[in-house]
Design a protein around this motif. Structure first.
Motif, mmCIF file in Angstrom:
data_model
loop_
_atom_site.group_PDB
_atom_site.id
_atom_site.type_symbol
_atom_site.label_atom_id
_atom_site.label_comp_id
_atom_site.label_asym_id
_atom_site.label_seq_id
_atom_site.Cartn_x
_atom_site.Cartn_y
_atom_site.Cartn_z
ATOM 1 N N ALA A 191 0.828 -1.205 0.000
ATOM 2 C CA ALA A 191 0.000 0.000 0.000
ATOM 3 C C ALA A 191 0.863 1.256 0.000
ATOM 4 C CB ALA A 191 -0.928 -0.001 1.210
ATOM 5 N N ILE A 192 1.991 1.199 0.697
ATOM 6 C CA ILE A 192 2.902 2.347 0.736
ATOM 7 C C ILE A 192 3.479 2.610 -0.659
ATOM 8 C CG2 ILE A 192 5.122 3.182 1.621
ATOM 9 C CD1 ILE A 192 4.439 1.646 4.241
ATOM 10 N N GLN A 193 3.877 1.533 -1.343
ATOM 11 C CA GLN A 193 4.412 1.697 -2.694
ATOM 12 C C GLN A 193 3.348 2.240 -3.647
ATOM 13 O OE1 GLN A 193 5.853 -2.306 -3.236
ATOM 14 N NE2 GLN A 193 7.964 -1.722 -2.779
ATOM 15 N N GLU A 194 2.112 1.745 -3.502
ATOM 16 C CA GLU A 194 1.027 2.284 -4.318
ATOM 17 C C GLU A 194 0.843 3.774 -4.055
ATOM 18 O OE1 GLU A 194 -1.983 -1.552 -4.863
ATOM 19 O OE2 GLU A 194 -2.679 0.288 -3.908
ATOM 20 N N ALA A 195 0.869 4.135 -2.781
ATOM 21 C CA ALA A 195 0.672 5.540 -2.424
ATOM 22 C C ALA A 195 1.773 6.414 -3.006
ATOM 23 C CB ALA A 195 0.630 5.688 -0.905
ATOM 24 N N ARG A 196 2.987 5.915 -3.069
ATOM 25 C CA ARG A 196 4.096 6.690 -3.632
ATOM 26 C C ARG A 196 3.893 6.898 -5.133
ATOM 27 N NH1 ARG A 196 9.541 3.858 -1.868
ATOM 28 N NH2 ARG A 196 10.425 5.651 -2.943
ATOM 29 N N ILE A 197 3.419 5.870 -5.819
ATOM 30 C CA ILE A 197 3.156 6.001 -7.256
ATOM 31 C C ILE A 197 2.007 6.983 -7.488
ATOM 32 C CG2 ILE A 197 2.300 4.764 -9.289
ATOM 33 C CD1 ILE A 197 3.882 2.333 -8.315
ATOM 34 N N VAL A 198 0.945 6.860 -6.684
ATOM 35 C CA VAL A 198 -0.185 7.778 -6.806
ATOM 36 C C VAL A 198 0.280 9.217 -6.578
ATOM 37 C CG1 VAL A 198 -2.393 8.480 -5.804
ATOM 38 C CG2 VAL A 198 -1.905 6.053 -6.168
ATOM 39 N N ALA A 199 1.086 9.422 -5.532
ATOM 40 C CA ALA A 199 1.563 10.770 -5.220
ATOM 41 C C ALA A 199 2.414 11.328 -6.359
ATOM 42 C CB ALA A 199 2.365 10.749 -3.919
ATOM 43 N N ALA A 200 3.267 10.464 -6.960
ATOM 44 C CA ALA A 200 4.124 10.922 -8.054
ATOM 45 C C ALA A 200 3.291 11.375 -9.249
ATOM 46 C CB ALA A 200 5.084 9.810 -8.461
ATOM 47 N N LEU A 201 2.265 10.595 -9.604
ATOM 48 C CA LEU A 201 1.439 10.958 -10.754
ATOM 49 C C LEU A 201 0.553 12.163 -10.460
ATOM 50 C CD1 LEU A 201 0.410 7.409 -12.025
ATOM 51 C CD2 LEU A 201 1.976 9.012 -13.116
ATOM 52 N N ARG A 202 -0.021 12.207 -9.273
ATOM 53 C CA ARG A 202 -0.891 13.332 -8.935
ATOM 54 C C ARG A 202 -0.097 14.641 -8.902
ATOM 55 N NH1 ARG A 202 -5.556 14.236 -9.586
ATOM 56 N NH2 ARG A 202 -6.132 15.092 -7.562
#
Length: 269
Positions: A191-202
């Motif tokens: 979930a942390i890795q997903e959140a990092r990818i989401v944050a990068a794209l957003r």
């Protein structure tokens, strides 16, 4: 200004030279994208080469900043050019500043996309590199207490608000592994890795639907590295788009400078 620049053009001539339809030329003049055309003795509009350049400038500005901002910028500029509120030099400075602001915006978007791509590459590298300090005999489950983060800790690590993480959760992005009876959220490694990818794209300006597609790919392939690759491909396309918009803006700037010079000369600037 050459004699050719002064030669009157019909609406159909302007449409042919600019690539717009006759109706689009009239609509854009009504919206203030073009300086008002003078009327010939027969009552018909008499355009000049400056109007063709204004339409080319609008096309480039619309590609760079969007049609709404392009219309507002040109309409405001032509209004100022024909008014008495400021000296010609000041009006030219205002127009140049408005164009400069679009350049700044594009440069900022590019910097954000580059930072996001750098973050995604770091995620790929981490996913591909075994943890040398990890105990092989230890439980590899991502749900271990020492591998989890609270919503407050994750928000601080990503530089976002906890409300942002809750919103992402509602949208099916960066879903916590567990929510306790007291509604305390715990995020595991995945979930942390997903959140990092989401944050990068957003942070690079991508909307929720596009980010959701990337996260769906990540979950299908079962790894952050593959999801990060997909996200990086999206960012590469964004960087190409920003480059194309920047070139369009450069072309628009040359056309806009030429038409403003003519407008102000006609107004006695």
């Amino acid at each position: 200004m050459t004699r050719e620049d002064r030669s009157p053009l019909r609406t159909a001539d302007v449409a042919r030279e600019s690539g717009y339809s006759v109706q689009q030329v009239r609509d854009l003049e009504r919206l203030g994208v073009l300086p008002p055309a003078r009327r010939a003795a027969n009552g018909y509009r008499a355009y000049t080469a400056a109007h063709v350049r204004a339409l080319r400038a609008y096309r480039g500005l619309a590609s760079a900043a969007g049609p709404v901002d392009a219309r507002r910028l040109l309409a405001t500029t032509f209004d100022a050019a024909q008014g008495d509120a400021a000296e010609p030099g000041a009006r030219l400075a205002d127009a140049a500043a408005a164009i400069g602001a679009v350049h700044v915006r594009l440069a900022r978007e590019r910097d954000e996309a580059l930072r996001a791509r750098e973050a995604l590459r770091a995620i790929q590298a981490e996913a591909a590199t075994p943890d040398a300090d990890a105990d092989p005999a230890a439980d590899p489950s991502p749900g271990r207490a020492d591998d989890t983060m609270t919503i407050t800790e994750l928000a601080a690590a990503l530089g976002v608000r906890t409300s942002t993480l809750r919103f992402w959760e509602q949208e099916g992005l960066a879903v916590p592994d567990r929510v306790t009876t007291l509604r305390a959220r715990q995020y595991g490694t995945g979930a942390i890795q997903e959140a990092r990818i989401v944050a990068a794209l957003r942070s690079s300006g991508y909307g929720i639907p596009a980010v959701r597609d990337v996260v769906a790919t990540l979950r299908q392939v079962g790894g952050a590295a593959e999801g990060a690759v997909r996200a990086e491909q999206i960012l590469d396309r964004r960087l190409d788009q920003i480059a194309a918009r920047t070139v369009a803006l450069l072309r628009a700037g040359a056309d806009l400078a030429a038409v403003l010079d003519e407008v102000w000369q006609q107004e006695g600037g």
